[in-house]
Design a protein around this motif. Sequence first.
Motif, PDB file in Angstrom:
ATOM      1  N   ASP A 293      -9.963   9.625  -5.590  1.00 50.79           N
ATOM      2  CA  ASP A 293     -10.376  10.616  -4.587  1.00 50.79           C
ATOM      3  C   ASP A 293     -10.425   9.992  -3.198  1.00 50.79           C
ATOM      4  O   ASP A 293     -10.028  10.609  -2.200  1.00 50.79           O
ATOM      5  CB  ASP A 293     -11.751  11.191  -4.939  1.00 50.79           C
ATOM      6  CG  ASP A 293     -11.712  12.112  -6.149  1.00 50.79           C
ATOM      7  OD1 ASP A 293     -10.607  12.537  -6.542  1.00 50.79           O
ATOM      8  OD2 ASP A 293     -12.789  12.394  -6.708  1.00 50.79           O
ATOM      9  N   LYS A 294     -10.916   8.756  -3.128  1.00 51.75           N
ATOM     10  CA  LYS A 294     -11.043   8.085  -1.829  1.00 51.75           C
ATOM     11  C   LYS A 294      -9.677   7.872  -1.172  1.00 51.75           C
ATOM     12  O   LYS A 294      -9.490   8.184   0.013  1.00 51.75           O
ATOM     13  CB  LYS A 294     -11.761   6.744  -1.997  1.00 51.75           C
ATOM     14  CG  LYS A 294     -12.009   5.992  -0.696  1.00 51.75           C
ATOM     15  CD  LYS A 294     -12.653   4.646  -0.943  1.00 51.75           C
ATOM     16  CE  LYS A 294     -14.093   4.769  -1.307  1.00 51.75           C
ATOM     17  NZ  LYS A 294     -14.942   5.129  -0.140  1.00 51.75           N
ATOM     18  N   ILE A 295      -8.714   7.364  -1.935  1.00 52.23           N
ATOM     19  CA  ILE A 295      -7.413   7.103  -1.313  1.00 52.23           C
ATOM     20  C   ILE A 295      -6.690   8.406  -0.983  1.00 52.23           C
ATOM     21  O   ILE A 295      -5.932   8.461  -0.006  1.00 52.23           O
ATOM     22  CB  ILE A 295      -6.530   6.168  -2.170  1.00 52.23           C
ATOM     23  CG1 ILE A 295      -6.126   6.812  -3.482  1.00 52.23           C
ATOM     24  CG2 ILE A 295      -7.206   4.832  -2.405  1.00 52.23           C
ATOM     25  CD1 ILE A 295      -5.077   6.015  -4.229  1.00 52.23           C
ATOM     26  N   PHE A 300      -3.358   9.094   1.374  1.00 56.51           N
ATOM     27  CA  PHE A 300      -2.341   8.460   0.534  1.00 56.51           C
ATOM     28  C   PHE A 300      -2.008   9.316  -0.682  1.00 56.51           C
ATOM     29  O   PHE A 300      -2.835  10.089  -1.173  1.00 56.51           O
ATOM     30  CB  PHE A 300      -2.828   7.098   0.037  1.00 56.51           C
ATOM     31  CG  PHE A 300      -2.978   6.055   1.105  1.00 56.51           C
ATOM     32  CD1 PHE A 300      -1.876   5.359   1.577  1.00 56.51           C
ATOM     33  CD2 PHE A 300      -4.224   5.765   1.630  1.00 56.51           C
ATOM     34  CE1 PHE A 300      -2.021   4.385   2.559  1.00 56.51           C
ATOM     35  CE2 PHE A 300      -4.380   4.802   2.602  1.00 56.51           C
ATOM     36  CZ  PHE A 300      -3.273   4.102   3.073  1.00 56.51           C
ATOM     37  N   GLU A 301      -0.803   9.125  -1.184  1.00 53.38           N
ATOM     38  CA  GLU A 301      -0.376   9.628  -2.487  1.00 53.38           C
ATOM     39  C   GLU A 301      -0.009   8.440  -3.353  1.00 53.38           C
ATOM     40  O   GLU A 301       0.484   7.415  -2.853  1.00 53.38           O
ATOM     41  CB  GLU A 301       0.854  10.521  -2.353  1.00 53.38           C
ATOM     42  CG  GLU A 301       0.619  11.896  -1.803  1.00 53.38           C
ATOM     43  CD  GLU A 301       1.897  12.718  -1.866  1.00 53.38           C
ATOM     44  OE1 GLU A 301       2.420  12.961  -2.977  1.00 53.38           O
ATOM     45  OE2 GLU A 301       2.396  13.096  -0.795  1.00 53.38           O
ATOM     46  N   ILE A 302      -0.218   8.558  -4.654  1.00 60.49           N
ATOM     47  CA  ILE A 302       0.176   7.500  -5.586  1.00 60.49           C
ATOM     48  C   ILE A 302       1.639   7.701  -5.962  1.00 60.49           C
ATOM     49  O   ILE A 302       2.029   8.768  -6.442  1.00 60.49           O
ATOM     50  CB  ILE A 302      -0.709   7.509  -6.835  1.00 60.49           C
ATOM     51  CG1 ILE A 302      -2.166   7.222  -6.449  1.00 60.49           C
ATOM     52  CG2 ILE A 302      -0.213   6.491  -7.867  1.00 60.49           C
ATOM     53  CD1 ILE A 302      -3.160   7.456  -7.555  1.00 60.49           C
ATOM     54  N   LYS A 364       2.116   5.948  -0.869  1.00 56.81           N
ATOM     55  CA  LYS A 364       2.783   6.401   0.353  1.00 56.81           C
ATOM     56  C   LYS A 364       1.846   7.370   1.044  1.00 56.81           C
ATOM     57  O   LYS A 364       0.884   7.872   0.449  1.00 56.81           O
ATOM     58  CB  LYS A 364       4.120   7.074   0.040  1.00 56.81           C
ATOM     59  CG  LYS A 364       4.000   8.364  -0.751  1.00 56.81           C
ATOM     60  CD  LYS A 364       5.379   8.985  -0.991  1.00 56.81           C
ATOM     61  CE  LYS A 364       5.253  10.291  -1.785  1.00 56.81           C
ATOM     62  NZ  LYS A 364       6.574  10.921  -2.018  1.00 56.81           N
ATOM     63  N   TYR A 365       2.108   7.635   2.321  1.00 61.51           N
ATOM     64  CA  TYR A 365       1.290   8.592   3.052  1.00 61.51           C
ATOM     65  C   TYR A 365       1.576  10.006   2.544  1.00 61.51           C
ATOM     66  O   TYR A 365       2.722  10.359   2.241  1.00 61.51           O
ATOM     67  CB  TYR A 365       1.576   8.549   4.550  1.00 61.51           C
ATOM     68  CG  TYR A 365       1.139   7.288   5.234  1.00 61.51           C
ATOM     69  CD1 TYR A 365      -0.085   6.686   4.942  1.00 61.51           C
ATOM     70  CD2 TYR A 365       1.939   6.685   6.206  1.00 61.51           C
ATOM     71  CE1 TYR A 365      -0.487   5.538   5.589  1.00 61.51           C
ATOM     72  CE2 TYR A 365       1.537   5.535   6.856  1.00 61.51           C
ATOM     73  CZ  TYR A 365       0.327   4.964   6.536  1.00 61.51           C
ATOM     74  OH  TYR A 365      -0.074   3.820   7.185  1.00 61.51           O
TER      75      TYR A 365
END
Length: 375
Positions: A293-295, A300-302, A364-365
């Motif tokens: 949740d934080k990232i 960001f996306e994984i 990635k953003y």
Amino acid sequence: MSEISLVLLAAGDSTRFASPVKKQWLRIGDDPLWLHVAKDLAKKANFAKIIIVANPQDLKYMRSFCDEFEFVSGGDMRQKSLKNALEMVQSEFVLVSDVARASISQNLINSLLENLGKFDCVSPYLGVNDTAYLGECEIARDEIKLIQTPQLSRTNLLKKALQSEQIFTDDSLAIKSVGGSLSFVKGEISARKITRICDLENFNFPSVCTETFCGNGFDVHALEAGSFITLCGVKIPCEYSLIAHSDGDVAIHALIDAMCGAAGIGDIGELFPDTDEAYKGIDSKILLRKVTDKIHRYGFEIVNADITIMAQKPKLSPYKEQMRKALCEILATRKVNVKATTTEKLGFVGRSEGIAVIASVNLKYFDWKKLLIKD
């Protein structure tokens, strides 16, 4: 010219911005929105200092982006956030704006500065062109002012006003409450706020940077006699138990460190210290969800995750797919790979004294522009 400090309010929770990303963390090129706005305004006037008001949970991360600005923890309301910031202001005047007010022109800044010292608070406003009613009563639209930010105020009066328990929705009302003089200058439609996703259509921001960010994590936990171990959130029956402050899920711990590394937010020990009793025996899946949740909130996306578990015992092959699916559900991506290997009876892993895990993650953003694509 008298000294002016700039206060940028960026501590909100973006409750009306229906996105996994907090709006202040939307990427404008490579910069989060709050930094993009701060850099832009820094070019438009000679400020004595620029103070960014951050959500307490974001404060440390924000500081890692820039040494030029000062940062202060915000409160649960705009007024508390501003009060905290004003404690750092010694200049005679202060310009206060919201980071969501992301396109403030040089002309608007100049209009405010031209009135410096003439009034105790100067605010930009928009007029109303349409017929206006309050309930069933028509209002003289020429007398209506829709107030924008930034607002230029005399610092000592603003500080004095905010000592009151009264709640003010903007700086002009605060200054007025202590008898200060007000002035208004023509605002600009382009100085609109980002409140909802659809508001982004009004801004000509650069495209989101397409760079990929890689992080790696490594963790080890010792084994002792027991009845099961937990890896990747999956309970595996065996004659061992993992020794740890939490549930000992060494695979998730390595994965969290890899995610932290890719996002630049420290490591698992900083986020969830083993000196904190709140994390004693905790299910590591809870920690992984918190970090995921934080990232996401930070923009960001994984892209993918790859995990290698080194264990002589127990045999992990029958559980790999279950582990992969458990992680996919939490990370909200199917691009997860889980591998298991032994160390051919070499070292502490080979002697079944412990389990070691290496994890790699690519981020990635989040490309917010895809939210604007209409069917």
